[in-house]
Design an enzyme around this catalytic site. Sequence first.
Site, PDB file in Angstrom:
ATOM      1  N   GLY A 172       0.836  -1.192   0.000  1.00 25.44           N
ATOM      2  CA  GLY A 172       0.000   0.000   0.000  1.00 25.44           C
ATOM      3  C   GLY A 172       0.870   1.240   0.000  1.00 25.44           C
ATOM      4  O   GLY A 172       2.010   1.220  -0.461  1.00 25.44           O
ATOM      5  N   ARG A 173       0.357   2.331   0.532  1.00 22.44           N
ATOM      6  CA  ARG A 173       1.100   3.588   0.530  1.00 22.44           C
ATOM      7  C   ARG A 173       2.451   3.455   1.237  1.00 22.44           C
ATOM      8  O   ARG A 173       3.494   3.847   0.713  1.00 22.44           O
ATOM      9  CB  ARG A 173       0.284   4.692   1.216  1.00 22.44           C
ATOM     10  CG  ARG A 173      -1.066   4.991   0.585  1.00 22.44           C
ATOM     11  CD  ARG A 173      -1.798   6.030   1.423  1.00 22.44           C
ATOM     12  NE  ARG A 173      -3.163   6.244   0.975  1.00 22.44           N
ATOM     13  CZ  ARG A 173      -4.204   5.531   1.354  1.00 22.44           C
ATOM     14  NH1 ARG A 173      -4.036   4.535   2.200  1.00 22.44           N
ATOM     15  NH2 ARG A 173      -5.414   5.804   0.898  1.00 22.44           N
ATOM     16  N   ILE A 174       2.425   2.916   2.463  1.00 23.56           N
ATOM     17  CA  ILE A 174       3.650   2.829   3.253  1.00 23.56           C
ATOM     18  C   ILE A 174       4.590   1.784   2.666  1.00 23.56           C
ATOM     19  O   ILE A 174       5.812   1.983   2.630  1.00 23.56           O
ATOM     20  CB  ILE A 174       3.324   2.526   4.724  1.00 23.56           C
ATOM     21  CG1 ILE A 174       2.460   3.653   5.313  1.00 23.56           C
ATOM     22  CG2 ILE A 174       4.599   2.376   5.543  1.00 23.56           C
ATOM     23  CD1 ILE A 174       1.936   3.369   6.710  1.00 23.56           C
ATOM     24  N   SER A 222      -2.602  -7.287  -2.206  1.00 25.16           N
ATOM     25  CA  SER A 222      -3.922  -7.647  -2.723  1.00 25.16           C
ATOM     26  C   SER A 222      -4.088  -7.214  -4.178  1.00 25.16           C
ATOM     27  O   SER A 222      -5.001  -7.667  -4.857  1.00 25.16           O
ATOM     28  CB  SER A 222      -5.021  -7.006  -1.864  1.00 25.16           C
ATOM     29  OG  SER A 222      -4.882  -5.597  -1.834  1.00 25.16           O
ATOM     30  N   THR A 248      -1.788  -5.970  -7.921  1.00 26.78           N
ATOM     31  CA  THR A 248      -0.508  -5.879  -8.619  1.00 26.78           C
ATOM     32  C   THR A 248      -0.278  -4.441  -9.050  1.00 26.78           C
ATOM     33  O   THR A 248      -1.172  -3.791  -9.590  1.00 26.78           O
ATOM     34  CB  THR A 248      -0.495  -6.792  -9.861  1.00 26.78           C
ATOM     35  OG1 THR A 248      -0.771  -8.136  -9.451  1.00 26.78           O
ATOM     36  CG2 THR A 248       0.854  -6.746 -10.566  1.00 26.78           C
ATOM     37  N   ALA A 272       3.860  -2.270  11.148  1.00 28.13           N
ATOM     38  CA  ALA A 272       2.429  -2.303  10.805  1.00 28.13           C
ATOM     39  C   ALA A 272       1.586  -2.545  12.049  1.00 28.13           C
ATOM     40  O   ALA A 272       1.189  -1.598  12.728  1.00 28.13           O
ATOM     41  CB  ALA A 272       2.174  -3.364   9.739  1.00 28.13           C
ATOM     42  N   ARG A 273       1.325  -3.802  12.361  1.00 27.40           N
ATOM     43  CA  ARG A 273       0.555  -4.161  13.552  1.00 27.40           C
ATOM     44  C   ARG A 273       1.225  -5.345  14.227  1.00 27.40           C
ATOM     45  O   ARG A 273       1.660  -6.303  13.564  1.00 27.40           O
ATOM     46  CB  ARG A 273      -0.886  -4.524  13.185  1.00 27.40           C
ATOM     47  CG  ARG A 273      -1.721  -3.321  12.773  1.00 27.40           C
ATOM     48  CD  ARG A 273      -2.013  -2.413  13.957  1.00 27.40           C
ATOM     49  NE  ARG A 273      -2.748  -1.212  13.555  1.00 27.40           N
ATOM     50  CZ  ARG A 273      -2.174  -0.071  13.200  1.00 27.40           C
ATOM     51  NH1 ARG A 273      -0.848   0.032  13.181  1.00 27.40           N
ATOM     52  NH2 ARG A 273      -2.904   0.981  12.876  1.00 27.40           N
ATOM     53  N   GLU A 325       0.545  -4.638  23.080  1.00 30.16           N
ATOM     54  CA  GLU A 325       1.123  -3.379  23.572  1.00 30.16           C
ATOM     55  C   GLU A 325       0.384  -2.875  24.808  1.00 30.16           C
ATOM     56  O   GLU A 325      -0.843  -2.999  24.880  1.00 30.16           O
ATOM     57  CB  GLU A 325       1.048  -2.308  22.478  1.00 30.16           C
ATOM     58  CG  GLU A 325       1.959  -2.563  21.313  1.00 30.16           C
ATOM     59  CD  GLU A 325       1.889  -1.437  20.266  1.00 30.16           C
ATOM     60  OE1 GLU A 325       1.325  -0.367  20.565  1.00 30.16           O
ATOM     61  OE2 GLU A 325       2.386  -1.646  19.163  1.00 30.16           O
ATOM     62  N   HIS A 385       6.423   2.029  19.304  1.00 30.56           N
ATOM     63  CA  HIS A 385       5.340   2.417  18.385  1.00 30.56           C
ATOM     64  C   HIS A 385       5.471   3.896  17.999  1.00 30.56           C
ATOM     65  O   HIS A 385       4.578   4.709  18.235  1.00 30.56           O
ATOM     66  CB  HIS A 385       3.971   2.158  19.020  1.00 30.56           C
ATOM     67  CG  HIS A 385       2.873   2.021  17.998  1.00 30.56           C
ATOM     68  ND1 HIS A 385       1.762   1.245  18.189  1.00 30.56           N
ATOM     69  CD2 HIS A 385       2.716   2.576  16.760  1.00 30.56           C
ATOM     70  CE1 HIS A 385       0.972   1.316  17.133  1.00 30.56           C
ATOM     71  NE2 HIS A 385       1.533   2.133  16.246  1.00 30.56           N
ATOM     72  N   GLY A 445       6.323   4.933  14.702  1.00 32.80           N
ATOM     73  CA  GLY A 445       6.408   5.034  13.248  1.00 32.80           C
ATOM     74  C   GLY A 445       6.027   6.397  12.704  1.00 32.80           C
ATOM     75  O   GLY A 445       6.653   6.902  11.773  1.00 32.80           O
TER      76      GLY A 445
END
Length: 325
Positions: free
Chosen positions: A155-157, A177, A179, A237-238, A267, A285, A287
């Site tokens: 995605g964007r990140i 998800s 191409t 991410a998570r 967390e 955390h 980011g």
Amino acid sequence: MKPKVLVTCPLPGGVLDRLQPHAEVEVYTSSEPLSKSRFIEKLQDKAAVISLLVDPLDEEVLSQAPELKLIANYAVGYDNIDVKAATERGIMVCNTPDVLTEATADLAWALLLGAARRIPSGDQYMREGRFSGWEPSLMLGSQVSGKTLGIVGMGRIGQATAARATGFGMKVLYTSSRTLAPSEESALNAKRVPLGELLQQADFVSLHAPYDAQNHHMIGEQALLQMKPTSYLINTARGALVDEAALVQALREGWIAGAGLDVFEKEPAMAEGLRELDNVVLAPHVGSATIEARTAMGRLCVDNVLAGLNGQRPPTLLHANGRGR
């Protein structure tokens, strides 16, 4: 009467100043965590809430917030919110995409380089006064330039992280998800492959996928055993994308060379044994923790609240099917 807005934590940058003339703003400032019951109590008369990832906005909470019309999540992720339940209740849900992309990609690279070149260990070595002079085998790490970077979630990140790899002459493999367009793949020197192939070939695996039930522990024992013993895992991410107990075992037993983590499954707690390992770089955390990104996130939350309260479409309104990171 002005609509009432709850902000679950003080925000940096004076971003709430624009909201004050248009709403009665309550900012939760207590040092004690906002419990679920207390959160429900405070939402009773609120038309909007600016929430954090730790604030649960599930069916139970939403069903007891009769005046709530809009949720502005101070994050790009929104796995703390039941978007479907909110949509069914006519509650708008917004997040903060784009504005933290570059900061998070920077942090992913800070963790990657820090783990590969053993920066935290070197810093501690110096502070303890143990450096007695240059030696050929002192603090040997892994070269980054020319290696293969695996991006899980383009995605964007993910794309921003991959873009930085071009300066290191790296090959990029990715799972996603969708191409990328041929021109995008060419610009990033990137190729889409199945996750298993990525894990087997990448020297650095960086996680940027959104969290959901399907992705829970996507990096577990089996995935870690597929990675090369010289490879590194980076997660901005998570936390729950990774089985931390399995990761501790992998780091202890040399299944992989190291890791860099900014997020954790439970967390602020970490898996037992993680803090004792010297081949993992740990961050709390952070980011999006630049002045520029955090201020922009707050501004976007305020933009969403003001638009929603004025009967306009908020800039980053989510739908029940969600959005990509």
